[in-house]
Design a protein around this motif. Structure first.
Motif, PDB file in Angstrom:
ATOM      1  N   LYS A  47       4.675  15.524 -10.159  1.00  0.00           N
ATOM      2  CA  LYS A  47       5.538  14.408  -9.774  1.00  0.00           C
ATOM      3  C   LYS A  47       5.354  14.037  -8.307  1.00  0.00           C
ATOM      4  CE  LYS A  47       9.683  14.193 -11.511  1.00  0.00           C
ATOM      5  NZ  LYS A  47      11.135  14.411 -11.781  1.00  0.00           N
ATOM      6  N   ASP A  48       5.276  15.041  -7.437  1.00  0.00           N
ATOM      7  CA  ASP A  48       5.093  14.751  -6.013  1.00  0.00           C
ATOM      8  C   ASP A  48       3.712  14.156  -5.739  1.00  0.00           C
ATOM      9  OD1 ASP A  48       7.619  15.649  -5.472  1.00  0.00           O
ATOM     10  OD2 ASP A  48       6.998  17.619  -4.734  1.00  0.00           O
ATOM     11  N   ARG A  49       2.689  14.658  -6.432  1.00  0.00           N
ATOM     12  CA  ARG A  49       1.335  14.151  -6.201  1.00  0.00           C
ATOM     13  C   ARG A  49       1.196  12.699  -6.659  1.00  0.00           C
ATOM     14  NH1 ARG A  49      -3.152  16.701  -4.729  1.00  0.00           N
ATOM     15  NH2 ARG A  49      -2.222  18.768  -5.049  1.00  0.00           N
ATOM     16  N   ALA A  50       1.942  12.323  -7.716  1.00  0.00           N
ATOM     17  CA  ALA A  50       1.863  10.962  -8.251  1.00  0.00           C
ATOM     18  C   ALA A  50       2.872  10.013  -7.599  1.00  0.00           C
ATOM     19  CB  ALA A  50       2.100  10.993  -9.756  1.00  0.00           C
ATOM     20  N   ALA A  51       3.657  10.508  -6.649  1.00  0.00           N
ATOM     21  CA  ALA A  51       4.701   9.692  -6.021  1.00  0.00           C
ATOM     22  C   ALA A  51       4.088   8.540  -5.227  1.00  0.00           C
ATOM     23  CB  ALA A  51       5.563  10.553  -5.108  1.00  0.00           C
ATOM     24  N   PRO A  52       4.820   7.424  -5.118  1.00  0.00           N
ATOM     25  CA  PRO A  52       4.296   6.284  -4.354  1.00  0.00           C
ATOM     26  C   PRO A  52       4.213   6.591  -2.864  1.00  0.00           C
ATOM     27  CG  PRO A  52       6.590   5.910  -4.943  1.00  0.00           C
ATOM     28  CD  PRO A  52       6.153   7.150  -5.673  1.00  0.00           C
ATOM     29  N   SER A  53       3.350   5.863  -2.186  1.00  0.00           N
ATOM     30  CA  SER A  53       3.294   5.966  -0.727  1.00  0.00           C
ATOM     31  C   SER A  53       4.558   5.356  -0.136  1.00  0.00           C
ATOM     32  CB  SER A  53       2.062   5.231  -0.195  1.00  0.00           C
ATOM     33  OG  SER A  53       2.219   3.831  -0.380  1.00  0.00           O
ATOM     34  N   PHE A  54       4.733   5.528   1.153  1.00  0.00           N
ATOM     35  CA  PHE A  54       5.905   4.971   1.832  1.00  0.00           C
ATOM     36  C   PHE A  54       5.939   3.451   1.699  1.00  0.00           C
ATOM     37  CE2 PHE A  54       7.944   3.775   6.009  1.00  0.00           C
ATOM     38  CZ  PHE A  54       9.226   4.114   5.634  1.00  0.00           C
ATOM     39  N   LYS A  55       4.802   2.803   1.917  1.00  0.00           N
ATOM     40  CA  LYS A  55       4.756   1.336   1.799  1.00  0.00           C
ATOM     41  C   LYS A  55       4.966   0.882   0.364  1.00  0.00           C
ATOM     42  CE  LYS A  55       1.864   0.439   5.860  1.00  0.00           C
ATOM     43  NZ  LYS A  55       0.525  -0.027   6.346  1.00  0.00           N
ATOM     44  N   GLU A  56       4.444   1.646  -0.606  1.00  0.00           N
ATOM     45  CA  GLU A  56       4.669   1.301  -2.013  1.00  0.00           C
ATOM     46  C   GLU A  56       6.146   1.434  -2.372  1.00  0.00           C
ATOM     47  OE1 GLU A  56       0.347   2.622  -3.883  1.00  0.00           O
ATOM     48  OE2 GLU A  56       1.983   4.079  -3.736  1.00  0.00           O
ATOM     49  N   ALA A  57       6.786   2.484  -1.893  1.00  0.00           N
ATOM     50  CA  ALA A  57       8.216   2.661  -2.148  1.00  0.00           C
ATOM     51  C   ALA A  57       9.016   1.509  -1.549  1.00  0.00           C
ATOM     52  CB  ALA A  57       8.686   3.993  -1.565  1.00  0.00           C
ATOM     53  N   GLU A  58       8.590   1.050  -0.381  1.00  0.00           N
ATOM     54  CA  GLU A  58       9.241  -0.096   0.250  1.00  0.00           C
ATOM     55  C   GLU A  58       9.088  -1.337  -0.621  1.00  0.00           C
ATOM     56  OE1 GLU A  58       9.250  -1.254   4.824  1.00  0.00           O
ATOM     57  OE2 GLU A  58       7.440  -1.961   3.823  1.00  0.00           O
ATOM     58  N   ARG A  59       7.879  -1.573  -1.130  1.00  0.00           N
ATOM     59  CA  ARG A  59       7.635  -2.749  -1.987  1.00  0.00           C
ATOM     60  C   ARG A  59       8.411  -2.651  -3.299  1.00  0.00           C
ATOM     61  NH1 ARG A  59       2.214  -2.288  -0.014  1.00  0.00           N
ATOM     62  NH2 ARG A  59       1.628  -1.070  -1.850  1.00  0.00           N
ATOM     63  N   LEU A  60       8.592  -1.422  -3.802  1.00  0.00           N
ATOM     64  CA  LEU A  60       9.331  -1.229  -5.053  1.00  0.00           C
ATOM     65  C   LEU A  60      10.835  -1.433  -4.877  1.00  0.00           C
ATOM     66  CD1 LEU A  60       7.462   1.923  -6.406  1.00  0.00           C
ATOM     67  CD2 LEU A  60       7.437  -0.372  -7.427  1.00  0.00           C
ATOM     68  N   GLY A  61      11.294  -1.478  -3.629  1.00  0.00           N
ATOM     69  CA  GLY A  61      12.712  -1.706  -3.357  1.00  0.00           C
ATOM     70  C   GLY A  61      13.589  -0.506  -3.621  1.00  0.00           C
ATOM     71  N   ILE A  62      13.028   0.703  -3.531  1.00  0.00           N
ATOM     72  CA  ILE A  62      13.823   1.894  -3.831  1.00  0.00           C
ATOM     73  C   ILE A  62      14.395   2.561  -2.586  1.00  0.00           C
ATOM     74  CG2 ILE A  62      12.574   2.347  -5.970  1.00  0.00           C
ATOM     75  CD1 ILE A  62      11.007   4.506  -4.524  1.00  0.00           C
ATOM     76  N   LEU A  63      13.995   2.080  -1.406  1.00  0.00           N
ATOM     77  CA  LEU A  63      14.467   2.716  -0.177  1.00  0.00           C
ATOM     78  C   LEU A  63      15.841   2.197   0.219  1.00  0.00           C
ATOM     79  CD1 LEU A  63      11.168   2.639   1.914  1.00  0.00           C
ATOM     80  CD2 LEU A  63      12.000   4.424   0.368  1.00  0.00           C
ATOM     81  N   PRO A  64      16.679   3.027   0.797  1.00  0.00           N
ATOM     82  CA  PRO A  64      18.022   2.590   1.188  1.00  0.00           C
ATOM     83  C   PRO A  64      17.987   1.761   2.467  1.00  0.00           C
ATOM     84  CG  PRO A  64      17.682   4.831   1.924  1.00  0.00           C
ATOM     85  CD  PRO A  64      16.449   4.461   1.142  1.00  0.00           C
ATOM     86  N   SER A  65      19.026   0.981   2.676  1.00  0.00           N
ATOM     87  CA  SER A  65      19.141   0.246   3.934  1.00  0.00           C
ATOM     88  C   SER A  65      19.920   1.086   4.938  1.00  0.00           C
ATOM     89  CB  SER A  65      19.843  -1.098   3.726  1.00  0.00           C
ATOM     90  OG  SER A  65      21.242  -0.922   3.576  1.00  0.00           O
TER      91      SER A  65
END
Length: 205
Positions: free
Chosen positions: A167-185
């Motif tokens: 799961k960790d190896r397949a996790a999105p990069s930081f920029k991908e997570a940002e594009r996916l909208g999963i990061l908190p404000s």
């Protein structure tokens, strides 16, 4: 006990006073009044986790959607490097990280507020880690960011090939997570911290 905020808001290093003698040693691992004074609210412990990892392992980067799960991390056996990453969009330290060593020698602990991501890697052949968690874990609310993201360039130990979960190896990069909208404000996280402080103040009146 000394508790000081690190270079990322919401990440605190806890440095307990150690009392050695001929029998061994004594220390206070956690002290609610000192914690609440430093952080602004008490830590509600809803779950305690333990992990044992061998050298070469990287666990993380892990985070929980708000209202989240604050974590108080210590390493009673062995040594680890714990890395905190600010993933709160709008934060003045967004995308930055801090790294600390937690070990059986220094007996330090690390507190991470809701909205922060972290991971760790053993510096010893084996390391045991305890987490005091403010909420129980639920898989639907957790997510990962790839700890080997070259843009983050985190200071993991380089002495051997890293061992990660699938799961960790397949996790999105930081920029991908940002594009996916999963990061908190950052604003939502600040509102959450204010809510916890207000609840603590109300309880003491």
């Amino acid at each position: 006990m000394r508790i000081r905020e690190l270079g990322i808001g919401g990440a605190f290093l806890v440095e307990p006073k150690i009392f050695p003698d001929s029998r061994g040693m004594f220390l206070e691992v956690f002290k609610q009044p000192a914690f609440a004074e430093a952080v602004g609210h008490p830590l509600n412990v809803a779950q305690v986790n333990c992990s044992v990892s061998v050298r070469g392992t990287i666990r993380g980067l892990h985070a929980i959607h708000l209202p989240g799960q604050a974590r108080y991390v210590s390493c009673p056996a062995g040594a680890i490097r714990d890395i905190v990453v600010d993933i709160r969009q709008g934060s003045p330290t967004y995308g930055q990280h801090v790294a600390v060593e937690l070990s059986e020698d220094n007996r330090h602990a690390l507190y991470l507020a809701e909205g922060l991501a972290h991971g760790f890697a053993p510096l010893s052949d084996q390391a045991t880690v305890f987490y005091l968690c403010s909420a129980t874990w639920s898989p639907e609310n957790s997510y990962e960011i790839n700890p080997l993201d070259p843009d983050l360039d985190l200071p993991w130990p380089r002495d051997r090939e890293p061992v990660l979960s699938d799961k960790d190896r397949a996790a999105p990069s930081f920029k991908e997570a940002e594009r996916l909208g999963i990061l908190p404000s950052y604003a939502d996280c600040q509102a959450r911290y204010a809510e916890l402080a207000a609840a603590a103040n109300g309880a003491t009146r």
